[in-house]
Write an enzyme that holds these catalytic residues in place. Sequence first.
Site, PDB file in Angstrom:
ATOM      1  N   HIS A  17       0.849  -1.208   0.000  1.00  0.00           N
ATOM      2  CA  HIS A  17       0.000   0.000   0.000  1.00  0.00           C
ATOM      3  C   HIS A  17       0.881   1.254   0.000  1.00  0.00           C
ATOM      4  O   HIS A  17       0.616   2.215  -0.740  1.00  0.00           O
ATOM      5  CB  HIS A  17      -0.873   0.050   1.268  1.00  0.00           C
ATOM      6  N   LYS A  41     -17.821  -7.607   9.368  1.00  0.00           N
ATOM      7  CA  LYS A  41     -17.510  -8.488  10.505  1.00  0.00           C
ATOM      8  C   LYS A  41     -16.072  -8.953  10.495  1.00  0.00           C
ATOM      9  O   LYS A  41     -15.556  -9.387  11.498  1.00  0.00           O
ATOM     10  CB  LYS A  41     -18.434  -9.715  10.455  1.00  0.00           C
ATOM     11  N   ARG A  90      -1.982  -5.898  -8.396  1.00  0.00           N
ATOM     12  CA  ARG A  90      -0.881  -6.840  -8.126  1.00  0.00           C
ATOM     13  C   ARG A  90      -0.738  -7.855  -9.246  1.00  0.00           C
ATOM     14  O   ARG A  90       0.358  -8.210  -9.644  1.00  0.00           O
ATOM     15  CB  ARG A  90      -1.140  -7.587  -6.808  1.00  0.00           C
ATOM     16  N   SER A 127      -3.058  -7.690   2.583  1.00  0.00           N
ATOM     17  CA  SER A 127      -3.356  -7.639   4.022  1.00  0.00           C
ATOM     18  C   SER A 127      -3.893  -8.982   4.518  1.00  0.00           C
ATOM     19  O   SER A 127      -3.515  -9.458   5.594  1.00  0.00           O
ATOM     20  CB  SER A 127      -4.396  -6.563   4.324  1.00  0.00           C
TER      21      SER A 127
END
Length: 162
Positions: A17, A41, A90, A127
């Site tokens: 990032h 969630k 990516r 991530s």
Amino acid sequence: MRRAVCPGSFDPVTNGHIDIVSRASQLFDEVIVAVGVNKSKNRLFSPEERIEMLRTACEEFPNVQVDGFTGLLTTFCQERDVSAIVKGLRAFSDFDYELQMAQMNSKLAGVETLFMPTSPGYSYVASSLVKEVATFGGDVSGLVPGFVLDRLTAKLAGPRTE
Ligand code: PNS
């Protein structure tokens, strides 16, 4: 004033990032890193934690600011007078979904999306993978800033908050 947004969930911010934000900051007068904080969630870090980590990670870039947003990204872009969305790509597998979002955002508000290829050294960094590897004790140093690694290690050792 050419103002761009680098949006994402940044759970947590990775070196991939930061690479995109850094390169975008050289192309635009101002870059806003926009942290999507719509209810989900599956976040490890709270919106406040994600924003705080990004602010620290982007301290070195004088024309970059970090903010959270809820609702549609295009609404945020209109409110901030942003003319371009910069997204890192990516691999080809990213493209389908990103193209769909880019076309939807263009249709909704005429906001253009610019795709920036990730630097080769970061093309496998996500991530979600960083969290999975760290959860099972794998070494993710070098993939996230050192202070994020510390936060990740502490978070994974403690109870989940969100
Ligand atoms: O890090 P991510 O998961 O790729 O980030 C995706 C994000 C937050 C940029 C995207 O889901 C988004 O823009 N969400 C805001 C809601 C919205 O505008 N949805 C319509 C997209 S066309």
